[in-house]
Design an enzyme around this catalytic site. Structure first.
Site, short mmCIF file in Angstrom:
data_model
loop_
_atom_site.label_atom_id
_atom_site.label_comp_id
_atom_site.label_asym_id
_atom_site.label_seq_id
_atom_site.Cartn_x
_atom_site.Cartn_y
_atom_site.Cartn_z
CG HIS A 75 -12.75 -8.52 -41.73
ND1 HIS A 75 -12.23 -8.40 -40.23
CD2 HIS A 75 -13.85 -7.69 -41.41
CE1 HIS A 75 -13.27 -7.97 -39.47
NE2 HIS A 75 -14.07 -7.47 -40.16
CG ASP A 103 -12.82 -3.83 -14.86
OD1 ASP A 103 -12.83 -3.52 -15.99
OD2 ASP A 103 -12.94 -3.37 -13.78
CD GLU A 154 -13.33 -7.06 -34.70
OE1 GLU A 154 -13.39 -6.45 -33.73
OE2 GLU A 154 -12.60 -6.83 -35.85
CE LYS A 165 -11.32 -2.87 -32.25
NZ LYS A 165 -11.81 -4.08 -33.16
P1 NDP Z 1 -12.36 -8.81 -4.32
O1 NDP Z 1 -13.24 -7.56 -3.77
O2 NDP Z 1 -13.49 -9.66 -4.84
O3 NDP Z 1 -11.32 -9.09 -3.70
C1 NDP Z 1 -10.54 -10.33 -3.98
C2 NDP Z 1 -10.76 -11.24 -2.76
O4 NDP Z 1 -10.30 -12.74 -3.07
C3 NDP Z 1 -10.11 -10.85 -1.64
O5 NDP Z 1 -10.40 -9.90 -0.92
C4 NDP Z 1 -9.54 -11.99 -0.75
O6 NDP Z 1 -10.28 -12.11 0.23
C5 NDP Z 1 -9.91 -13.06 -1.81
N1 NDP Z 1 -8.96 -14.12 -2.09
C6 NDP Z 1 -8.92 -15.52 -1.93
N2 NDP Z 1 -7.84 -16.19 -2.33
C7 NDP Z 1 -6.98 -15.08 -3.01
C8 NDP Z 1 -5.66 -15.05 -3.17
N3 NDP Z 1 -4.94 -16.18 -3.22
N4 NDP Z 1 -5.15 -13.97 -3.53
C9 NDP Z 1 -5.82 -12.66 -3.13
N5 NDP Z 1 -6.91 -12.61 -2.97
C10 NDP Z 1 -7.58 -13.82 -2.46
O7 NDP Z 1 -11.82 -8.14 -5.82
P2 NDP Z 1 -10.77 -7.28 -6.48
O8 NDP Z 1 -10.32 -6.50 -5.12
O9 NDP Z 1 -9.82 -8.16 -6.92
O10 NDP Z 1 -11.25 -6.49 -7.07
C11 NDP Z 1 -11.76 -6.73 -8.50
C12 NDP Z 1 -13.11 -5.89 -8.92
O11 NDP Z 1 -13.03 -4.62 -8.88
C13 NDP Z 1 -13.39 -6.12 -10.18
O12 NDP Z 1 -14.75 -6.75 -10.30
C14 NDP Z 1 -13.34 -4.64 -10.84
O13 NDP Z 1 -14.34 -4.62 -11.96
C15 NDP Z 1 -13.63 -4.08 -9.66
N6 NDP Z 1 -13.09 -2.64 -9.50
C16 NDP Z 1 -12.21 -1.93 -10.48
C17 NDP Z 1 -11.88 -0.85 -10.30
C18 NDP Z 1 -10.81 -0.34 -11.25
O14 NDP Z 1 -10.45 -0.69 -12.21
N7 NDP Z 1 -10.55 1.23 -11.32
C19 NDP Z 1 -12.45 0.20 -9.08
C20 NDP Z 1 -13.33 -0.38 -8.33
C21 NDP Z 1 -13.65 -1.90 -8.54
P3 NDP Z 1 -9.54 -12.31 1.72
O15 NDP Z 1 -8.43 -11.98 1.61
O16 NDP Z 1 -10.52 -11.27 2.62
O17 NDP Z 1 -9.97 -13.78 1.72
#
Ligand code: NDP
Length: 415
Positions: free
Chosen positions: A369, A272, A76, A256
């Site tokens: 705009h 997201d 935009e 918005k």
């Molecule tokens: P991930 O599944 O990638 O999980 C994040 C991973 O990062 C953790 O599992 C952890 O792995 C790792 N990590 C490394 N360093 C850190 C830290 N310092 N703090 C926290 N985690 C760390 O992503 P999210 O669980 O964050 O989920 C986000 C995604 O989910 C987005 O793409 C979103 O679009 C999607 N989503 C959204 C939904 C909604 O909004 N309703 C529903 C479902 C999905 P480990 O601890 O194992 O090392």
């Protein structure tokens, strides 16, 4: 159309199939090929190409005493200019102060057709420690990082629903996936231990215990324009924000405008934006009426603005780690944590809101705009960089600003 098992086909076969089915020509295929990246295929399903959305930087941001150059991704025109202008207006009052709560996201195990909600609540309360342990055991690495499931809340809802809300500190991640894993473990535990089935177990996007707040205090005198005194501009901004508190139609547009800036930073940092959007709009209706998310008042000769937003975003996780543009955005922002990112996002929302309200109550938003709109129109009909300044001037004088008029303006200039 035989698109069966499209996802199993290799890239070449997908393209060939689409070409045959849709009659795509060589130019169409070139658009697809030009945008193709290796990473896209790792991120989404049925990948074809990357969709181009422009990225720029907003300037003039001073957040908690630190200068910030803010990457913004948006299609935009005028959003980045307005954010930079709003940020500049806050400088007269020392910029923007921003703070965050804990990064406490919430997920719910939702139970339906509960016959005795009081009895179930008692059972859930009695099992609180065990439930938190089950959740944490399902994702122990987040506990090692100092996060994990921290507390429960039980809500008895209409139509015999009961929601077991679990608050989880997801540290640097947005945490959707880890939360869902933890919730499903809890749902299984409830089934085995309490013989209580659940309808679903999933993250809530209304993360109202994961908030960021930005405030600015601008000396009223600095808001003066050629036509209006600073007091007048400030009063009109306050009244405009009040309108968004009482009228949902105004509130929708007010919010918005805030999300114009918020989403652009959320996108630039690989987050997201649907999650951000749903959280913000649900938060805007928290007292039962949909209202403007920001608040503006005048006190002690200062225009004081405040914006609070839920912050379901991450510094790691999702596709952030493999998105080089998101990594670059962290460098632009000079940030190393999700909390710093939250302060930037909410500050951009506040600056964006200020710029929009200021324009609306003083000169109207169309002037600025339409200037940028004229540029976009001229570019879309083939104006060159050298032709632009003059063509823009001419087009802005025309009573109608559309592609045809833009073509006419160019034609006249070229003759
Ligand atoms: P991930 O599944 O990638 O999980 C994040 C991973 O990062 C953790 O599992 C952890 O792995 C790792 N990590 C490394 N360093 C850190 C830290 N310092 N703090 C926290 N985690 C760390 O992503 P999210 O669980 O964050 O989920 C986000 C995604 O989910 C987005 O793409 C979103 O679009 C999607 N989503 C959204 C939904 C909604 O909004 N309703 C529903 C479902 C999905 P480990 O601890 O194992 O090392």
């Amino acid at each position: 159309m035989d698109l069966n098992h499209f996802y199993k086909k290799n890239y070449g076969d997908r393209l060939a199939l689409l070409k045959a089915q849709l009659g795509l020509n060589e130019a169409d295929l070139e658009v697809i090929a030009n945008g193709r990246t290796e990473k896209g295929n790792q991120i989404i399903e049925n990948y074809l190409t990357d969709f181009p959305v422009p990225e720029g930087v907003a300037v003039n941001f001073l957040i908690n005493g630190k200068e910030k150059i803010v990457p913004m991704v948006t299609e935009e025109p005028s959003v980045i200019a307005a954010a930079s202008h709003g940020a500049k207006m806050t400088l007269a009052g020392g910029g923007i102060q921003a703070r965050t709560t804990d990064h406490l996201m919430m997920g719910q195990v939702l139970m339906a057709n509960v016959e005795d909600a009081d009895e179930l609540s008692t059972q859930l309360n009695q099992n609180e420690a065990a439930i938190l342990k089950v959740a944490n055991d399902a994702h122990p690495s987040i506990v090692k990082r100092g996060g994990g499931a921290k507390k429960l809340r039980i809500r008895k809802l209409a139509h015999q629903f009961v929601s077991l809300d679990i608050f989880i500190d997801t540290k640097e991640a947005m945490g959707a996936n880890m939360i869902n894993t933890m919730l499903e473990a809890v749902a299984t535990y409830l089934h085995i231990k309490l013989h209580q089935t659940s309808l679903m177990a999933v993250l809530s996007n209304l993360s109202d215990e994961c908030l960021a707040t930005a405030t600015c205090q601008i000396p009223v005198a600095s808001l003066a324009t050629k036509k209006l005194s600073g007091e007048d501009v400030a009063d009109r901004i306050v009244i405009a924000s009040l309108a968004a508190q009482v009228d949902p139609y105004r509130a929708a547009t007010h919010n918005k405008g805030i999300m114009n800036g918020v989403d652009a930073v959320v996108m630039a940092t690989g987050n997201d934006w649907r999650s951000m959007e749903s959280g913000a709009h649900a938060y805007a209706v928290k007292d039962g009426q949909y209202r403007g998310l920001s608040d503006w008042k005048v006190s002690d000769g200062k225009l004081i603005g405040t914006l609070t937003l839920p912050m379901p975003v991450g510094f790691v996780g999702g596709s952030i780690n493999i998105n080089s543009s998101a990594q670059l955005a962290h460098k632009f922002l000079q940030i190393t944590s999700v909390k710093e990112l939250e302060t930037v996002i909410v500050s951009v929302g506040l600056a964006q809101n200020l710029a929009a309200l200021n324009a609306l109550v003083s000169e109207g938003i169309q002037r600025g705009h339409m200037h940028l709109q004229a540029k976009s129109l001229l570019l879309s009909v083939g104006a060159t960089d050298t032709e632009l300044p003059n063509a823009q001037l001419q087009l802005e004088k025309c009573p109608v600003m559309d592609a045809n008029t833009a073509k006419q303006v160019l034609k006249t200039l070229r003759n």
